[in-house]
Design a protein around this motif. Structure first.
Motif, PDB file in Angstrom:
ATOM      1  N   GLN A 257     114.940  31.670 -54.410  1.00  8.16           N
ATOM      2  CA  GLN A 257     113.798  31.681 -53.508  1.00  8.16           C
ATOM      3  C   GLN A 257     112.590  31.003 -54.155  1.00  8.16           C
ATOM      4  O   GLN A 257     111.854  30.257 -53.506  1.00  8.16           O
ATOM      5  N   ALA A 258     112.377  31.267 -55.453  1.00 13.22           N
ATOM      6  CA  ALA A 258     111.248  30.673 -56.158  1.00 13.22           C
ATOM      7  C   ALA A 258     111.392  29.160 -56.275  1.00 13.22           C
ATOM      8  O   ALA A 258     110.399  28.452 -56.409  1.00 13.22           O
ATOM      9  N   SER A 259     112.649  28.645 -56.229  1.00  9.49           N
ATOM     10  CA  SER A 259     112.862  27.214 -56.363  1.00  9.49           C
ATOM     11  C   SER A 259     112.833  26.501 -55.024  1.00  9.49           C
ATOM     12  O   SER A 259     112.844  25.275 -54.971  1.00  9.49           O
ATOM     13  N   ASP A 260     112.828  27.250 -53.919  1.00  7.05           N
ATOM     14  CA  ASP A 260     112.753  26.629 -52.600  1.00  7.05           C
ATOM     15  C   ASP A 260     111.403  25.935 -52.437  1.00  7.05           C
ATOM     16  O   ASP A 260     110.384  26.409 -52.946  1.00  7.05           O
ATOM     17  N   PRO A 261     111.375  24.805 -51.702  1.00  6.92           N
ATOM     18  CA  PRO A 261     110.081  24.136 -51.473  1.00  6.92           C
ATOM     19  C   PRO A 261     109.118  25.047 -50.712  1.00  6.92           C
ATOM     20  O   PRO A 261     109.518  25.742 -49.774  1.00  6.92           O
ATOM     21  N   LEU A 262     107.876  25.048 -51.121  1.00  9.89           N
ATOM     22  CA  LEU A 262     106.857  25.791 -50.402  1.00  9.89           C
ATOM     23  C   LEU A 262     106.468  25.015 -49.150  1.00  9.89           C
ATOM     24  O   LEU A 262     106.200  23.815 -49.210  1.00  9.89           O
ATOM     25  N   GLN A 263     106.459  25.702 -48.020  1.00 13.07           N
ATOM     26  CA  GLN A 263     106.074  25.078 -46.765  1.00 13.07           C
ATOM     27  C   GLN A 263     104.560  25.223 -46.599  1.00 13.07           C
ATOM     28  O   GLN A 263     104.049  26.322 -46.410  1.00 13.07           O
ATOM     29  N   VAL A 264     103.864  24.101 -46.700  1.00  9.70           N
ATOM     30  CA  VAL A 264     102.401  24.098 -46.634  1.00  9.70           C
ATOM     31  C   VAL A 264     101.982  23.844 -45.189  1.00  9.70           C
ATOM     32  O   VAL A 264     102.121  22.725 -44.676  1.00  9.70           O
ATOM     33  N   GLY A 265     101.464  24.868 -44.537  1.00  7.30           N
ATOM     34  CA  GLY A 265     101.071  24.745 -43.145  1.00  7.30           C
ATOM     35  C   GLY A 265      99.732  24.049 -42.984  1.00  7.30           C
ATOM     36  O   GLY A 265      98.728  24.460 -43.574  1.00  7.30           O
ATOM     37  N   ILE A 266      99.732  22.968 -42.205  1.00  6.35           N
ATOM     38  CA  ILE A 266      98.501  22.305 -41.799  1.00  6.35           C
ATOM     39  C   ILE A 266      98.531  22.187 -40.284  1.00  6.35           C
ATOM     40  O   ILE A 266      99.574  22.316 -39.656  1.00  6.35           O
ATOM     41  N   SER A 267      97.387  21.954 -39.681  1.00  4.50           N
ATOM     42  CA  SER A 267      97.339  21.795 -38.235  1.00  4.50           C
ATOM     43  C   SER A 267      98.087  20.538 -37.827  1.00  4.50           C
ATOM     44  O   SER A 267      97.938  19.477 -38.445  1.00  4.50           O
ATOM     45  N   GLY A 268      98.910  20.660 -36.791  1.00  2.65           N
ATOM     46  CA  GLY A 268      99.622  19.486 -36.278  1.00  2.65           C
ATOM     47  C   GLY A 268      98.688  18.487 -35.624  1.00  2.65           C
ATOM     48  O   GLY A 268      99.057  17.329 -35.405  1.00  2.65           O
ATOM     49  N   GLU A 269      97.470  18.936 -35.301  1.00  2.00           N
ATOM     50  CA  GLU A 269      96.455  18.045 -34.743  1.00  2.00           C
ATOM     51  C   GLU A 269      95.647  17.469 -35.903  1.00  2.00           C
ATOM     52  O   GLU A 269      95.070  18.228 -36.675  1.00  2.00           O
ATOM     53  N   PRO A 270      95.623  16.143 -36.068  1.00 10.30           N
ATOM     54  CA  PRO A 270      94.918  15.542 -37.209  1.00 10.30           C
ATOM     55  C   PRO A 270      93.475  16.028 -37.305  1.00 10.30           C
ATOM     56  O   PRO A 270      92.792  16.199 -36.295  1.00 10.30           O
ATOM     57  N   TYR A 271      93.025  16.250 -38.543  1.00 12.12           N
ATOM     58  CA  TYR A 271      91.666  16.711 -38.799  1.00 12.12           C
ATOM     59  C   TYR A 271      91.101  15.910 -39.963  1.00 12.12           C
ATOM     60  O   TYR A 271      90.942  16.407 -41.071  1.00 12.12           O
ATOM     61  N   PRO A 272      90.841  14.606 -39.726  1.00 11.54           N
ATOM     62  CA  PRO A 272      90.332  13.770 -40.815  1.00 11.54           C
ATOM     63  C   PRO A 272      88.923  14.201 -41.215  1.00 11.54           C
ATOM     64  O   PRO A 272      88.160  14.677 -40.369  1.00 11.54           O
ATOM     65  N   PRO A 273      88.595  14.071 -42.519  1.00 10.68           N
ATOM     66  CA  PRO A 273      89.385  13.470 -43.606  1.00 10.68           C
ATOM     67  C   PRO A 273      90.208  14.498 -44.395  1.00 10.68           C
ATOM     68  O   PRO A 273      90.673  14.216 -45.481  1.00 10.68           O
ATOM     69  N   PHE A 274      90.376  15.683 -43.814  1.00  9.92           N
ATOM     70  CA  PHE A 274      91.085  16.746 -44.534  1.00  9.92           C
ATOM     71  C   PHE A 274      92.599  16.616 -44.391  1.00  9.92           C
ATOM     72  O   PHE A 274      93.340  16.737 -45.372  1.00  9.92           O
ATOM     73  N   THR A 275      93.064  16.401 -43.168  1.00  9.39           N
ATOM     74  CA  THR A 275      94.495  16.237 -42.901  1.00  9.39           C
ATOM     75  C   THR A 275      94.663  15.223 -41.777  1.00  9.39           C
ATOM     76  O   THR A 275      94.109  15.401 -40.698  1.00  9.39           O
TER      77      THR A 275
END
Length: 253
Positions: free
Chosen positions: A17-35
Motif C-alpha cells: 500500500q505504501a508503494s502504491d502511487p499517491l492519487q493527488v486530487g486537483i479540480s478537473g476544471e483548470p485553475y491557472p496558474p495553480f492547476t
C-alpha cells in the motif's frame, strides 16, 4: 504460527500500500496558474509541480487525479484520491470532515471590476451583481460579510465561468483569489479590468492553503508536513511560486 503468518501478510500488505502511487486530487476544471493543462495535454501549474516535488522528497510516486471541485472532498473520503492539493483553505468547517497538512501558501481574495468603475468596498457594492465561485472561502466570506451590502451575489461552479461572465458584462465585479486574478488580468481580453481591493483578514479564509487528507491518514500527514518544510527550506517552493505566480506566496514558519 498462524499469528506469525498473518502478521507477515499484514506487513506485506502495508508495504504494498505504501508503494502504491499517491492519487493527488486537483479540480478537473483548470485553475491557472495553480492547476491547468499545458500544450502537451499534461497537467502543470504551481500546485501540480509542487505536488511532484513533495512526492520526490517523500520518495513516493504520485499521479495527478482530476476531480470535479464540488465532489473533491467526497472523493477523498471514499478513497478515490489520497490528497487534495488544489488551493483548499484550512477552515474550521472543513476540519470537521477532513484533516490538513500545515499551510504551504496564502493569498487574499481580490475584487476585480472594470477600470473605469469607481468602486468603494463594501459600501459601493449596493445594486451591483457580483460573481463568486461556489464552495470556496471567497463564497463563505461573501455570504457572511456582504449580504447586507445590497450586492446581488451569484455563485458559479467554475472559476472560469465567473471570469467569462465578467468579461461579457453579465457581472459588475467578482471576488476571487488575488494571484489567480493577477494571472487573469494578464490576458489580452481582460484589458480594461483591474483589482479594486483585497478582502480583509477574516475567519472565512482560515489559516492558509493546506493539503486535504482523510482524518485517519496520520502517517501521510506527518510525511507531507516534513516534505513541505523541506521544499520551503531548500527554496523549491519559492522558486516554483516565482515561476508560476510571479511572487513568493509560500508560508514560512
Amino acid at each position: 504460527m498462524m499469528i506469525a503468518t498473518a502478521l507477515t501478510a499484514l506487513g506485506l500488505g502495508q508495504a504494498a500500500q505504501a508503494s502504491d502511487p499517491l492519487q493527488v486530487g486537483i479540480s478537473g476544471e483548470p485553475y491557472p496558474p495553480f492547476t491547468y493543462k499545458a500544450a502537451s495535454g499534461d497537467w502543470t501549474g504551481f500546485e501540480v509541480e509542487l505536488a511532484h516535488a513533495l512526492c520526490a522528497t517523500m520518495q513516493r510516486e504520485c499521479e495527478i487525479a482530476p476531480t470535479g471541485w464540488s465532489g473533491i472532498i467526497p472523493s477523498l473520503k471514499a478513497g478515490r484520491i489520497d490528497m487534495i492539493m488544489n488551493s483548499m483553505s484550512i477552515t474550521e468547517k472543513r476540519q470537521r470532515v477532513i484533516d490538513f497538512t500545515r499551510p504551504y501558501y496564502f493569498t487574499p481574495g481580490a475584487y476585480v471590476a472594470a477600470s473605469e468603475r469607481e468602486l468603494d468596498i463594501p459600501d459601493g457594492l449596493d445594486g451591483l451583481v457580483m460573481g463568486v465561485q461556489s464552495a470556496t472561502t471567497n463564497a463563505t466570506y461573501a455570504r457572511r460579510e456582504l449580504r447586507d451590502s445590497g450586492v446581488d451575489i451569484r455563485l458559479y461552479d467554475q472559476a472560469e465561468q465567473v471570469n467569462n461572465d465578467l468579461l461579457a458584462g453579465r457581472l459588475d465585479v467578482i471576488l476571487a483569489d488575488e494571484i489567480a486574478m493577477v494571472q487573469f488580468l494578464d490576458r489580452e481580453e481582460a484589458e480594461g479590468f483591474e483589482i479594486k481591493a483585497t478582502a480583509p483578514q477574516h475567519e472565512a479564509y482560515g489559516e492558509g492553503i493546506g493539503i486535504g487528507l482523510r482524518q485517519e491518514d496520520d502517517a501521510l500527514q506527518e510525511d507531507l508536513n516534513a516534505a513541505i518544510a523541506a521544499v520551503i527550506e531548500d527554496g523549491t517552493c519559492a522558486s516554483l511560486s516565482e515561476e508560476y505566480l510571479g511572487t513568493d506566496v509560500c508560508v514560512y514558519d
